[in-house]
Design a protein around this motif. Structure first.
Motif, PDB file in Angstrom:
ATOM      1  N   LYS A 136       0.845  -1.194   0.000  1.00  0.00           N
ATOM      2  CA  LYS A 136       0.000   0.000   0.000  1.00  0.00           C
ATOM      3  C   LYS A 136       0.876   1.239   0.000  1.00  0.00           C
ATOM      4  CE  LYS A 136      -3.652  -2.259   2.635  1.00  0.00           C
ATOM      5  NZ  LYS A 136      -4.434  -2.226   3.877  1.00  0.00           N
ATOM      6  N   VAL A 137       0.716   2.027  -1.034  1.00  0.00           N
ATOM      7  CA  VAL A 137       1.562   3.218  -1.160  1.00  0.00           C
ATOM      8  C   VAL A 137       0.714   4.404  -1.583  1.00  0.00           C
ATOM      9  CG1 VAL A 137       3.532   4.254  -2.348  1.00  0.00           C
ATOM     10  CG2 VAL A 137       3.564   1.828  -1.828  1.00  0.00           C
ATOM     11  N   MET A 138       0.982   5.532  -0.953  1.00  0.00           N
ATOM     12  CA  MET A 138       0.347   6.756  -1.401  1.00  0.00           C
ATOM     13  C   MET A 138       1.330   7.496  -2.306  1.00  0.00           C
ATOM     14  SD  MET A 138      -0.720  10.080   0.848  1.00  0.00           S
ATOM     15  CE  MET A 138      -2.379   9.719   1.361  1.00  0.00           C
ATOM     16  N   GLY A 139       0.900   7.796  -3.532  1.00  0.00           N
ATOM     17  CA  GLY A 139       1.718   8.665  -4.373  1.00  0.00           C
ATOM     18  C   GLY A 139       2.556   7.999  -5.450  1.00  0.00           C
ATOM     19  N   THR A 140       2.777   6.690  -5.356  1.00  0.00           N
ATOM     20  CA  THR A 140       3.566   6.031  -6.400  1.00  0.00           C
ATOM     21  C   THR A 140       2.970   4.679  -6.756  1.00  0.00           C
ATOM     22  OG1 THR A 140       5.582   7.077  -5.591  1.00  0.00           O
ATOM     23  CG2 THR A 140       5.860   5.250  -7.113  1.00  0.00           C
ATOM     24  N   LEU A 141       2.708   4.497  -8.028  1.00  0.00           N
ATOM     25  CA  LEU A 141       2.202   3.216  -8.530  1.00  0.00           C
ATOM     26  C   LEU A 141       3.337   2.530  -9.278  1.00  0.00           C
ATOM     27  CD1 LEU A 141      -0.051   1.195  -9.250  1.00  0.00           C
ATOM     28  CD2 LEU A 141      -0.707   2.709 -11.119  1.00  0.00           C
ATOM     29  N   THR A 142       3.698   1.323  -8.827  1.00  0.00           N
ATOM     30  CA  THR A 142       4.823   0.612  -9.436  1.00  0.00           C
ATOM     31  C   THR A 142       4.318  -0.668 -10.097  1.00  0.00           C
ATOM     32  OG1 THR A 142       6.277   1.477  -7.718  1.00  0.00           O
ATOM     33  CG2 THR A 142       7.094  -0.393  -8.988  1.00  0.00           C
ATOM     34  N   TRP A 163      -5.929  10.269 -14.222  1.00  0.00           N
ATOM     35  CA  TRP A 163      -5.463  10.701 -15.534  1.00  0.00           C
ATOM     36  C   TRP A 163      -3.986  10.373 -15.722  1.00  0.00           C
ATOM     37  CZ3 TRP A 163      -4.210  16.380 -17.145  1.00  0.00           C
ATOM     38  CH2 TRP A 163      -3.979  16.409 -18.530  1.00  0.00           C
ATOM     39  N   VAL A 164      -3.714   9.519 -16.719  1.00  0.00           N
ATOM     40  CA  VAL A 164      -2.330   9.177 -17.043  1.00  0.00           C
ATOM     41  C   VAL A 164      -2.134   9.482 -18.531  1.00  0.00           C
ATOM     42  CG1 VAL A 164      -0.519   7.454 -16.800  1.00  0.00           C
ATOM     43  CG2 VAL A 164      -2.610   7.246 -15.440  1.00  0.00           C
ATOM     44  N   PRO A 165      -1.637  10.688 -18.841  1.00  0.00           N
ATOM     45  CA  PRO A 165      -1.542  11.082 -20.258  1.00  0.00           C
ATOM     46  C   PRO A 165      -0.786  10.075 -21.125  1.00  0.00           C
ATOM     47  CG  PRO A 165      -1.126  12.971 -18.834  1.00  0.00           C
ATOM     48  CD  PRO A 165      -1.237  11.778 -17.925  1.00  0.00           C
ATOM     49  N   VAL A 166       0.334   9.533 -20.633  1.00  0.00           N
ATOM     50  CA  VAL A 166       1.114   8.622 -21.486  1.00  0.00           C
ATOM     51  C   VAL A 166       0.388   7.313 -21.765  1.00  0.00           C
ATOM     52  CG1 VAL A 166       3.412   9.518 -20.898  1.00  0.00           C
ATOM     53  CG2 VAL A 166       2.389   7.706 -19.497  1.00  0.00           C
ATOM     54  N   LEU A 167      -0.608   6.985 -20.939  1.00  0.00           N
ATOM     55  CA  LEU A 167      -1.401   5.769 -21.176  1.00  0.00           C
ATOM     56  C   LEU A 167      -2.671   6.067 -21.960  1.00  0.00           C
ATOM     57  CD1 LEU A 167      -1.223   3.959 -17.708  1.00  0.00           C
ATOM     58  CD2 LEU A 167      -0.014   3.338 -19.799  1.00  0.00           C
ATOM     59  N   ARG A 168      -2.897   7.330 -22.258  1.00  0.00           N
ATOM     60  CA  ARG A 168      -4.142   7.757 -22.901  1.00  0.00           C
ATOM     61  C   ARG A 168      -5.335   7.251 -22.075  1.00  0.00           C
ATOM     62  NH1 ARG A 168      -0.299   9.785 -24.872  1.00  0.00           N
ATOM     63  NH2 ARG A 168       0.013  10.265 -27.069  1.00  0.00           N
ATOM     64  N   LEU A 169      -5.216   7.436 -20.786  1.00  0.00           N
ATOM     65  CA  LEU A 169      -6.217   6.912 -19.849  1.00  0.00           C
ATOM     66  C   LEU A 169      -6.720   8.033 -18.952  1.00  0.00           C
ATOM     67  CD1 LEU A 169      -7.666   4.646 -18.229  1.00  0.00           C
ATOM     68  CD2 LEU A 169      -5.552   4.365 -16.958  1.00  0.00           C
ATOM     69  N   VAL A 205      -2.398  20.146  -7.399  1.00  0.00           N
ATOM     70  CA  VAL A 205      -1.204  19.436  -6.919  1.00  0.00           C
ATOM     71  C   VAL A 205      -1.508  17.968  -6.658  1.00  0.00           C
ATOM     72  CG1 VAL A 205      -0.074  21.454  -5.958  1.00  0.00           C
ATOM     73  CG2 VAL A 205      -1.675  20.156  -4.537  1.00  0.00           C
ATOM     74  N   MET A 206      -2.689  17.503  -7.096  1.00  0.00           N
ATOM     75  CA  MET A 206      -3.067  16.114  -6.856  1.00  0.00           C
ATOM     76  C   MET A 206      -2.385  15.220  -7.887  1.00  0.00           C
ATOM     77  SD  MET A 206      -6.829  14.563  -6.326  1.00  0.00           S
ATOM     78  CE  MET A 206      -7.112  12.793  -6.323  1.00  0.00           C
ATOM     79  N   LYS A 207      -1.126  14.930  -7.622  1.00  0.00           N
ATOM     80  CA  LYS A 207      -0.335  14.177  -8.587  1.00  0.00           C
ATOM     81  C   LYS A 207       0.228  12.925  -7.950  1.00  0.00           C
ATOM     82  CE  LYS A 207       1.014  18.151 -11.306  1.00  0.00           C
ATOM     83  NZ  LYS A 207       2.019  19.204 -11.394  1.00  0.00           N
ATOM     84  N   ALA A 208       0.633  12.010  -8.812  1.00  0.00           N
ATOM     85  CA  ALA A 208       1.317  10.804  -8.350  1.00  0.00           C
ATOM     86  C   ALA A 208       2.271  10.364  -9.449  1.00  0.00           C
ATOM     87  CB  ALA A 208       0.319   9.696  -8.030  1.00  0.00           C
ATOM     88  N   LYS A 209       3.097   9.377  -9.110  1.00  0.00           N
ATOM     89  CA  LYS A 209       4.056   8.863 -10.084  1.00  0.00           C
ATOM     90  C   LYS A 209       3.638   7.471 -10.536  1.00  0.00           C
ATOM     91  CE  LYS A 209       7.905   9.350  -7.728  1.00  0.00           C
ATOM     92  NZ  LYS A 209       9.317   9.352  -7.302  1.00  0.00           N
ATOM     93  N   LEU A 210       3.829   7.214 -11.817  1.00  0.00           N
ATOM     94  CA  LEU A 210       3.672   5.852 -12.341  1.00  0.00           C
ATOM     95  C   LEU A 210       5.073   5.360 -12.686  1.00  0.00           C
ATOM     96  CD1 LEU A 210       2.075   3.450 -13.566  1.00  0.00           C
ATOM     97  CD2 LEU A 210       2.018   4.739 -15.709  1.00  0.00           C
ATOM     98  N   ARG A 211       5.491   4.289 -12.008  1.00  0.00           N
ATOM     99  CA  ARG A 211       6.810   3.734 -12.301  1.00  0.00           C
ATOM    100  C   ARG A 211       6.640   2.398 -13.002  1.00  0.00           C
ATOM    101  NH1 ARG A 211      11.119   2.996  -8.048  1.00  0.00           N
ATOM    102  NH2 ARG A 211       9.437   1.881  -7.004  1.00  0.00           N
ATOM    103  N   ILE A 212       7.129   2.325 -14.231  1.00  0.00           N
ATOM    104  CA  ILE A 212       7.074   1.074 -14.988  1.00  0.00           C
ATOM    105  C   ILE A 212       8.492   0.495 -14.990  1.00  0.00           C
ATOM    106  CG2 ILE A 212       6.534   0.024 -17.217  1.00  0.00           C
ATOM    107  CD1 ILE A 212       4.075   1.186 -15.913  1.00  0.00           C
ATOM    108  N   LEU A 213       8.620  -0.683 -14.384  1.00  0.00           N
ATOM    109  CA  LEU A 213       9.950  -1.270 -14.193  1.00  0.00           C
ATOM    110  C   LEU A 213      10.170  -2.482 -15.093  1.00  0.00           C
ATOM    111  CD1 LEU A 213      10.177  -1.248 -10.278  1.00  0.00           C
ATOM    112  CD2 LEU A 213      10.949   0.509 -11.875  1.00  0.00           C
TER     113      LEU A 213
END
Ligand code: CU
Length: 242
Positions: A136-142, A163-169, A205-213
């Motif tokens: 469970k993480v606030m702010g980063t989706l891995t 909203w994830v612009p790079v995913l067109r989602l 400022v309601m932002k988060a990170k999407l990390r694709i590993l």
């Protein structure tokens, strides 16, 4: 043919992104063409019927041949509209109607919106949700690259939009509902997640990170983050600094 017009689009790392871009480009080209035609006609008329010595205004009755000025453009606009419908229906079917079933997905995640943050629950080492080793993480989706991901989107308070612009989602999160969606990211990297629904003073400022590993980095991350016991399943907070 018109691709050079769209240099400003964000990068696309979604399996279905190109299809969404295709529809958007089509709409954009149609609207832009109409804009050019209408402006040309307008400026031609401004020039052609400018004030002249001895010129008089005349009344155009709304019947007879004059009606064609309305009917022909209306028919053309309708034809463009139908062409967009024909183009977008299969894409809507693929993304929204025939979503992958949970058993076809590589990962399931929970996304929970609140004023003003994104909370993520990701499966731990066992690969399934709602177990003791959930992360469970606030702010980063891995997530691992290439995984077909089903998400369940909820909100704690008001309407937000994931909203994830790079995913067109872009999907609204509605209080009281659990909305299902999916995506498949094709490229490693760190990307921005935003809120696309005005939700209060902190909306911007309601932002988060999407990390694709890569699979290797993902396994490493999983080893490190996935708790051994339910007691360890505490919320971690990672606030993105973008
Ligand atoms: Cu929001």
């Amino acid at each position: 043919m018109f691709d050079w017009l769209f240099y400003w689009l964000p990068e696309n790392i979604s399996t279905y992104g190109a299809k969404i871009d295709g529809i958007m480009k089509m709409i954009w080209v149609i609207v832009f063409s109409w804009f050019v035609v209408v402006e040309l006609v307008l400026f031609y008329f401004i020039f052609r019927y400018r004030a002249k010595e001895g010129g008089r205004a005349s009344f155009q009755p709304g019947h007879g041949k004059a009606v064609l000025w309305i009917l022909i453009p209306a028919a053309l606009v309708l034809a463009c509209d139908l062409a967009i419908d024909v183009r977008q229906n299969p894409v809507w079917d693929e993304i929204k109607i025939n979503m992958p079933k949970p058993e076809e997905a590589d990962q399931e995640i929970e996304i929970n919106a609140q004023q003003f943050a994104w909370n993520f629950v990701m499966p731990g080492r066992d690969g399934s949700l709602k177990t003791a080793d959930d992360i469970k993480v606030m702010g980063t989706l891995t997530l691992p690259v290439g995984a077909k991901v089903i998400f369940y989107l909820t909100s704690q308070d008001v309407i937000h939009s994931f909203w994830v612009p790079v995913l067109r989602l872009k999907q609204d999160a509605v209080p009281g509902r659990r909305i299902t969606g999916w995506f498949q990211a094709t490229k490693e990297g760190t990307y921005i997640i935003g809120c696309a629904e005005l939700c209060g003073s902190g909306h911007g400022v309601m932002k988060a990170k999407l990390r694709i590993l890569s699979p290797h980095d993902y396994e490493e991350w999983l080893e490190k983050e996935s708790p051994e016991t339910a007691e360890e399943t505490a919320w971690k907070v990672e606030v993105p600094h973008e």
